[in-house]
Scaffold this motif. Structure first.
Motif, short mmCIF file in Angstrom:
data_model
loop_
_atom_site.label_atom_id
_atom_site.label_comp_id
_atom_site.label_asym_id
_atom_site.label_seq_id
_atom_site.Cartn_x
_atom_site.Cartn_y
_atom_site.Cartn_z
N LEU A 350 97.80 70.63 78.20
CA LEU A 350 96.90 69.49 78.08
C LEU A 350 96.20 69.48 76.72
O LEU A 350 96.05 68.42 76.10
N ALA A 351 95.79 70.66 76.25
CA ALA A 351 95.14 70.75 74.95
C ALA A 351 96.08 70.33 73.84
O ALA A 351 95.70 69.57 72.93
N VAL A 352 97.33 70.79 73.90
CA VAL A 352 98.31 70.42 72.89
C VAL A 352 98.57 68.92 72.92
O VAL A 352 98.60 68.25 71.88
N ALA A 353 98.73 68.37 74.13
CA ALA A 353 99.00 66.94 74.26
C ALA A 353 97.84 66.10 73.72
O ALA A 353 98.04 65.12 72.99
N GLY A 354 96.62 66.49 74.06
CA GLY A 354 95.46 65.76 73.58
C GLY A 354 95.29 65.87 72.08
O GLY A 354 94.94 64.90 71.39
N TYR A 355 95.55 67.06 71.56
CA TYR A 355 95.45 67.28 70.12
C TYR A 355 96.44 66.42 69.35
O TYR A 355 96.08 65.76 68.36
N GLU A 356 97.68 66.39 69.82
CA GLU A 356 98.71 65.62 69.12
C GLU A 356 98.52 64.12 69.31
O GLU A 356 98.82 63.33 68.42
N ALA A 357 98.01 63.70 70.47
CA ALA A 357 97.76 62.28 70.72
C ALA A 357 96.68 61.72 69.79
O ALA A 357 96.59 60.51 69.58
N ASN A 358 95.88 62.62 69.25
CA ASN A 358 94.81 62.20 68.34
C ASN A 358 95.10 62.61 66.90
O ASN A 358 94.18 62.79 66.10
N GLY A 359 96.38 62.76 66.58
CA GLY A 359 96.77 62.97 65.19
C GLY A 359 96.96 64.40 64.77
O GLY A 359 97.28 64.67 63.60
N GLY A 360 96.77 65.36 65.66
CA GLY A 360 96.91 66.77 65.30
C GLY A 360 98.36 67.22 65.29
O GLY A 360 99.23 66.59 65.88
N SER A 361 98.61 68.33 64.60
CA SER A 361 99.95 68.91 64.53
C SER A 361 99.80 70.38 64.15
O SER A 361 98.70 70.81 63.75
N PRO A 362 100.87 71.15 64.25
CA PRO A 362 100.77 72.55 63.80
C PRO A 362 100.29 72.69 62.36
O PRO A 362 99.58 73.64 62.02
N ALA A 363 100.64 71.73 61.52
CA ALA A 363 100.27 71.80 60.12
C ALA A 363 98.78 71.57 59.90
O ALA A 363 98.21 72.05 58.91
N THR A 364 98.12 70.86 60.84
CA THR A 364 96.68 70.55 60.67
C THR A 364 95.80 71.54 61.39
O THR A 364 94.58 71.40 61.39
N LEU A 365 96.40 72.56 62.02
CA LEU A 365 95.61 73.53 62.78
C LEU A 365 95.52 74.83 62.00
O LEU A 365 96.47 75.63 61.98
N PRO A 366 94.38 75.09 61.35
CA PRO A 366 94.24 76.33 60.59
C PRO A 366 94.13 77.54 61.50
O PRO A 366 93.56 77.46 62.59
N HIS A 367 94.70 78.65 61.07
CA HIS A 367 94.63 79.89 61.84
C HIS A 367 93.60 80.84 61.22
O HIS A 367 93.29 80.74 60.07
#
Length: 367
Positions: A350-367
């Motif tokens: 659900l977190a991944v789906a919500g994140y991507e539905a609002n423009g997020g991607s692996p590239a925009t998620l800093p580690h």
């Protein structure tokens, strides 16, 4: 009348399930697994469900290495040595004792009559070993809660035995708070009086006043479902947070109090965005940012934050917690479910789906 009851049931179902299926803004659209539009947790490097470790909230390589040795050889000595070298006053000893007891309990469930033989041998060959006594006491507690109905004769008999072993463990290690922390679960199951509980709690506070694990265990006793009330649990958590030393995760305890009193079915729109929940979440977020990066209780708080942040649709913040805890699910809220790994992966998806539905991607998620 039957049609009316059917329509009412459908309305209740829609109120509960509807928010997960379609969001009003930045919506999450449900698609079939494997669809090109499906969010894929694998792209973030997350562990597969079957690879998730249900024994611990976070990594402890020394513990894993010793568990492998003990379970592979059925020789308890490596476990004894690890606990002997683990400081008494910290959180790590408590977590390791829980893990050893849980491993023995799981072995016994998988191989009735034979599993967990190393723990029985440990107690028989070294009855004065403080670590062995503490693990034995925790093992009995876990057996009572897992194998017997609360309040049954078997349940009470096992917990009475656990209380006796807690006393033995306390005598073997006078400065160790763990035997008394184990007894908190006994107190909850046997229904200690307020006076009995206060005497037990005083022994813990004298030895480890800022022990987060102990406070979480005590919070269960004070909760509405056991021997207290919502107000009593909130007061206990708030007082602990107020006197918490700088950098202590006790500042997150009010969030655990909120979790203890979540409704079984939530029909209140905006519940997770209300003042009580928001204040508790912000307090926990502050505690996480202020805590040491190696605090052994940090993973516990992060796991609970994931549940609340997902419900609050704070997708990016939920993802920032997930990338720091993924791989281990041995913590609340997942351990309250019969299948912790499955429950965790639902919220992670659900977190991944919500994140991507609002423009997020692996590239925009800093580690």
């Amino acid at each position: 009348m039957e049609i009316l009851l059917f329509l009412l049931a459908m309305c209740l179902f829609a109120a509960v399930v509807g928010p997960w299926v379609m969001r009003r803004r930045g919506g999450i659209r449900q698609v079939a697994p494997g669809s090109p539009d499906a969010a894929d947790p694998d792209t973030y490097g997350f562990a597969r469900q079957e690879e998730l470790d249900v024994r611990m909230p976070g990594p402890d390589q020394d513990l894993l290495d010793v568990l492998d040795v003990v379970q592979g050889t059925q020789d308890w000595r490596a476990a004894s040595q690890l606990l002997a070298g683990t400081p008494k006053e910290g959180e790590v000893r408590w977590q390791r004792i829980q893990a050893f007891a849980g491993a023995a309990s799981l072995e016994l469930a998988q191989r009735p009559g034979a599993g967990g033989a190393w723990l029985r041998t440990w107690r028989a060959e070294s009855p004065k070993d403080a670590g062995g006594a503490a693990v034995h006491a925790e093992f009995l507690v876990q057996q009572a809660w897992r194998s017997s109905a609360a309040g049954s004769d078997d349940f009470r008999i096992i917990l009475e035995e656990a209380r006796t072993v807690c006393g033995e463990a306390a005598l073997l290690a006078p400065g160790d708070p763990v035997p008394y922390i184990v007894e908190l679960a006994v107190a909850r199951g046997l229904g200690y009086t307020p006076e009995q509980f206060d005497q037990l709690w005083a022994k813990i506070i004298d030895r480890a006043p800022a022990h987060m694990g102990a406070h979480i265990a005590a919070l269960h006793f004070h909760s509405e479902r056991w021997h207290g009330s919502r107000a009593e649990a909130e007061a206990f958590a708030t007082a602990a947070a107020a006197r918490a030393p700088q950098g202590s995760l006790l500042a997150a305890l009010p969030l655990f109090a909120v979790y203890e009193h979540l409704p079984e079915v939530n029909l209140v729109q905006g519940f997770y965005r209300g003042q009580v929940v928001t204040k508790a979440v912000e307090g926990a977020m502050f505690a996480v940012h202020a805590a040491r990066s190696d605090d052994p209780m940090l993973a516990h708080v992060r796991h609970l934050l994931v549940l609340f942040l997902v419900h609050m649709e704070r997708w990016s913040e939920a993802m920032h917690q997930l990338i720091r805890i993924d791989g281990h699910v041995g913590a609340l809220p997942w351990t309250a479910d019969a299948d912790p790994a499955a429950q965790y992966t639902v919220y992670r998806a659900l977190a991944v789906a919500g994140y991507e539905a609002n423009g997020g991607s692996p590239a925009t998620l800093p580690h």
